[in-house]
Write a protein that holds these residues in place. Structure first.
Motif, PDB file in Angstrom:
ATOM      1  N   LEU A 174       0.832  -1.205   0.000  1.00 41.95           N
ATOM      2  CA  LEU A 174       0.000   0.000   0.000  1.00 41.95           C
ATOM      3  C   LEU A 174       0.867   1.256   0.000  1.00 41.95           C
ATOM      4  O   LEU A 174       0.625   2.202  -0.766  1.00 41.95           O
ATOM      5  N   GLN A 175       1.900   1.284   0.844  1.00 46.35           N
ATOM      6  CA  GLN A 175       2.771   2.454   0.916  1.00 46.35           C
ATOM      7  C   GLN A 175       3.575   2.639  -0.366  1.00 46.35           C
ATOM      8  O   GLN A 175       3.785   3.769  -0.827  1.00 46.35           O
ATOM      9  N   ALA A 176       4.025   1.536  -0.958  1.00 45.16           N
ATOM     10  CA  ALA A 176       4.804   1.631  -2.190  1.00 45.16           C
ATOM     11  C   ALA A 176       3.953   2.091  -3.372  1.00 45.16           C
ATOM     12  O   ALA A 176       4.481   2.647  -4.342  1.00 45.16           O
ATOM     13  N   HIS A 177       2.651   1.880  -3.299  1.00 47.98           N
ATOM     14  CA  HIS A 177       1.761   2.210  -4.424  1.00 47.98           C
ATOM     15  C   HIS A 177       1.353   3.687  -4.441  1.00 47.98           C
ATOM     16  O   HIS A 177       1.229   4.294  -5.511  1.00 47.98           O
ATOM     17  N   TYR A 178       1.149   4.275  -3.262  1.00 52.72           N
ATOM     18  CA  TYR A 178       0.632   5.647  -3.192  1.00 52.72           C
ATOM     19  C   TYR A 178       1.743   6.629  -2.839  1.00 52.72           C
ATOM     20  O   TYR A 178       2.350   6.537  -1.755  1.00 52.72           O
ATOM     21  N   PHE A 213       8.104  -1.111  -7.216  1.00 52.79           N
ATOM     22  CA  PHE A 213       8.151  -1.867  -5.958  1.00 52.79           C
ATOM     23  C   PHE A 213       6.757  -2.284  -5.497  1.00 52.79           C
ATOM     24  O   PHE A 213       6.602  -3.311  -4.836  1.00 52.79           O
ATOM     25  N   ASP A 214       5.727  -1.501  -5.829  1.00 50.24           N
ATOM     26  CA  ASP A 214       4.378  -1.857  -5.407  1.00 50.24           C
ATOM     27  C   ASP A 214       3.925  -3.180  -6.031  1.00 50.24           C
ATOM     28  O   ASP A 214       3.342  -4.027  -5.371  1.00 50.24           O
ATOM     29  N   TYR A 215       4.243  -3.381  -7.316  1.00 48.85           N
ATOM     30  CA  TYR A 215       3.889  -4.642  -7.967  1.00 48.85           C
ATOM     31  C   TYR A 215       4.709  -5.800  -7.407  1.00 48.85           C
ATOM     32  O   TYR A 215       4.201  -6.908  -7.219  1.00 48.85           O
ATOM     33  N   GLY A 216       5.989  -5.553  -7.151  1.00 50.65           N
ATOM     34  CA  GLY A 216       6.837  -6.593  -6.588  1.00 50.65           C
ATOM     35  C   GLY A 216       6.392  -7.008  -5.195  1.00 50.65           C
ATOM     36  O   GLY A 216       6.310  -8.206  -4.877  1.00 50.65           O
ATOM     37  N   PHE A 217       6.087  -6.015  -4.340  1.00 52.05           N
ATOM     38  CA  PHE A 217       5.595  -6.330  -3.002  1.00 52.05           C
ATOM     39  C   PHE A 217       4.239  -7.024  -3.075  1.00 52.05           C
ATOM     40  O   PHE A 217       3.920  -7.885  -2.244  1.00 52.05           O
ATOM     41  N   GLY A 218       3.426  -6.652  -4.069  1.00 51.00           N
ATOM     42  CA  GLY A 218       2.133  -7.304  -4.250  1.00 51.00           C
ATOM     43  C   GLY A 218       2.278  -8.782  -4.573  1.00 51.00           C
ATOM     44  O   GLY A 218       1.511  -9.616  -4.081  1.00 51.00           O
ATOM     45  N   LEU A 219       3.273  -9.121  -5.397  1.00 47.15           N
ATOM     46  CA  LEU A 219       3.535 -10.531  -5.694  1.00 47.15           C
ATOM     47  C   LEU A 219       3.945 -11.287  -4.429  1.00 47.15           C
ATOM     48  O   LEU A 219       3.541 -12.443  -4.226  1.00 47.15           O
ATOM     49  N   SER A 220       4.749 -10.649  -3.589  1.00 45.36           N
ATOM     50  CA  SER A 220       5.143 -11.276  -2.319  1.00 45.36           C
ATOM     51  C   SER A 220       3.922 -11.525  -1.447  1.00 45.36           C
ATOM     52  O   SER A 220       3.809 -12.571  -0.788  1.00 45.36           O
TER      53      SER A 220
END
Length: 594
Positions: free
Chosen positions: A115-119, A215-222
């Motif tokens: 969430l933080q990496a996306h916004y 990073f938001d997409y990468g963290f989302g995959l995690s």
């Protein structure tokens, strides 16, 4: 006559609370679900371990040294909390429930990080931290609270998974069954295979997504990987042997021995050890209690088992001989534990500074595809995917024929091989850093911005240090996991894996401390404020830091040799059913000297 499928497993139940049976529960069928869960958990977290430092540096605008320390503090917290989580699992809610809750907490942390990496509103203003004239604003206030809440939720979750999942997997096998005991050793090797398979996906796909899609997409995959791991864990529920919660902490029993020994320090030890306190060894007690023979080592602890009319029956004043022997075993394991810390201190540098080295280098794999620097550990990981099955199925049986040891070589020999290789890895890392800086000097690129102008040297030169350390990983960490599990007293096997995680935690914390000490000690002789200070790695003296670690690792290995040669492996436990066989064996042993 009972069939094999009707054989009950003492002390373990199925998911409905009924006593587990041998053929219906446990074994490799149940272990595969546990291995898959561990693989997906590592798939979710491996990319973070190698790329969070880049996220902290480039997105959150922390200096390289601060970014490295934030990462190692996060990793260290996750490992050190595993002790608390393991005790909690053993004494209160059980290992399976601990893993399930921990996986959910880790999932929440990943969701918050995503969430933080996306916004952008949760991040500091955009700024190029690599420009010498930049005065970038670091993350602060509520956004900083959000970031550290996320990573420490992940640390708590990872602690629970690491503490309870390996022991929950080992619970699927019975040590008293020779066939299952051999399979348990295979399980530990395959546990590393699950880690590297999950890590290989994380180090390639997830890292590439983080670097190229965001990073938001990468963290989302995690986050998705963690969710899938939790689902697989639940799906294996019908086949698990679930260890019954004991209701009290086994660590307390160990502490009682030290307290009782101190309180009884003024008492005289009896000449005959048989006069020390022990409960009667009968079949009824043998089903639930462990019995260990007395050993003539650490005799001061024997005072905890001295019978006296003035002492009474308080467990804080009078302990069983077996309880005392367990405390002795734990005390003897501490030097091995301490010698393993330096290994993680070296690993931390490959996850932080080596990644920053890679950022400055040519990352082209082909004309159209770039190799993310954080994906470099895929080289030893890919090698381990091939080597682990070969080691388990070919090398171990071959060594077994020569040594007669079921595991091929002893646990301590395996650890020693890894420790010396870690020293070699750091020496190679220093040599590679000299080569990298020489290229920068020759091309007048000491102040080049890595993103805009990488050095004309392939990032694959760093693969040598990763390759050697990957082999060290296979020997040391699996060897330590098996060593601690096999040598730990029966009453604390549920938290035995935490000895390994704790040594890793101390190693990560020591890395943070050592970076600060080195910078402080070398501040006067450098313009940047220390060997590792500032954001320009080309102006730093990372090669000297690597060589310092190599020398420390070599000294540690010499100390370890002394410790390992003096260590005496844990004696076999006694039980009521085999007490007579033990007595006969003792008589046969003594007979030639009569």
């Amino acid at each position: 006559m009972d069939t094999e499928k009707d054989v009950l497993i003492e002390g373990k139940v199925d998911w409905k609370g009924r006593t587990a049976t041998k053929n219906n529960h446990g074994g490799m069928r149940a272990a595969f679900a546990i291995l898959a869960t561990f693989g997906f958990e590592n798939m979710a977290t491996f990319a973070l371990a190698v790329n969070l430092v880049t996220y902290f540096n480039s997105v959150m605008h922390y200096d390289i040294a601060d970014a490295a320390n934030h990462l190692t503090n996060y990793m260290g917290t996750g490992y050190i909390l595993s002790i608390l989580m393991a005790v909690f699992a053993d004494a209160y809610i059980g290992r399976f429930r601990t893993v399930l809750i921990a996986a959910f907490v880790e999932f929440l942390g990943l969701a918050l990080l995503t969430l933080q990496a996306h916004y952008p509103k949760f991040q500091p203003p955009l700024c190029n931290i690599f420009l010498p004239t930049s005065n970038c604003e670091k993350l602060s206030g509520g956004n900083a609270v959000m970031l550290f809440s996320a990573i420490y939720l992940m640390a708590v979750g990872a602690a629970g998974v690491k503490a309870a999942l390996p022991s929950h997997g080992a619970d699927q096998f019975e040590e008293k069954d020779p066939k299952e005991a051999t399979t348990m050793s295979t399980f530990f090797n395959w546990l590393l295979l699950a880690i590297v398979l999950g890590g290989s996906v994380s180090l390639t796909c997830f890292v590439w997504v983080q670097d190229n899609k965001g990073f938001d997409y990468g963290f989302g995959l995690s986050m998705i990987a963690m969710f899938v791991g939790g689902i697989i864990l639940i799906c294996g529920l019908p086949w698990y042997r679930i260890y019954v919660v004991q209701g009290s902490s086994a660590i307390t029993e160990i502490i009682q021995v030290y307290v009782a020994a101190i309180r009884n320090s003024n008492l005289q030890l009896p000449e005959d050890p048989s006069e020390l306190y022990e409960i009667p060894m009968d079949k009824e007690a043998g089903l639930h209690e462990e019995f260990l023979p007395h050993r003539d080592v650490y005799r001061w602890l024997d005072k905890a088992a001295i019978r006296s009319d003035n002492i009474g029956s308080s467990p804080w004043k009078l302990c069983r001989v077996t309880q005392v022997e367990n405390a002795k075993i734990l005390l003897a394991m501490i030097p091995v534990f301490l010698c393993s810390i330096i290994m993680t201190l070296c690993l931390a540098q490959l996850q932080t500074f080596s990644v920053q080295q890679g950022v400055t280098m040519d990352i082209k794999l082909t004309k159209s595809f770039n190799m993310p620097p954080a994906s470099l550990p895929i080289i030893p990981v890919a090698f381990l995917v091939v080597l682990i099955p070969i080691y388990d199925k070919i090398i171990v049986p071959l060594l077994r024929k020569f040594t007669g040891i079921p595991t091929g070589i002893t646990y301590l020999q395996r650890v020693g091989v890894g420790l010396i290789l870690s020293s070699v890895s750091m020496a190679i890392a220093g040599i590679m850093e000299v080569k990298r800086k020489d290229i920068a000097k020759d091309h007048n690129m000491l102040d080049a911005i890595p993103v805009l102008q990488p050095l004309p040297i392939s990032v694959f030169w760093l693969s040598f240090q990763y390759f050697v350390f990957g082999i060290a990983d296979m020997f040391t960490y699996v060897g330590l996991l098996e060593f601690f599990y096999s040598q730990a007293p029966k009453s604390i096997k549920s938290i035995s894996s935490c000895f390994l995680w704790s040594s890793m935690a101390i190693g990560y914390f020591m890395s943070s401390i050592m970076v600060k000490i080195v910078n402080h000690a070398t501040k006067a002789g450098t313009k940047s404020g220390g060997w590792l200070a500032g954001n320009n790695i080309n102006r730093n003296h990372l090669e000297l830091f690597y060589w310092l670690l190599s020398i420390l690792s070599l000294i540690n290995f010499v100390v370890y040799l002394f410790v390992a040669m003096r260590y005496k492996y844990r004696p076999q436990s006694l039980d009521a059913e085999h007490e007579h066989d033990h007595e006969v064996h003792q008589l046969r042993t003594l007979k030639p000297s009569m």
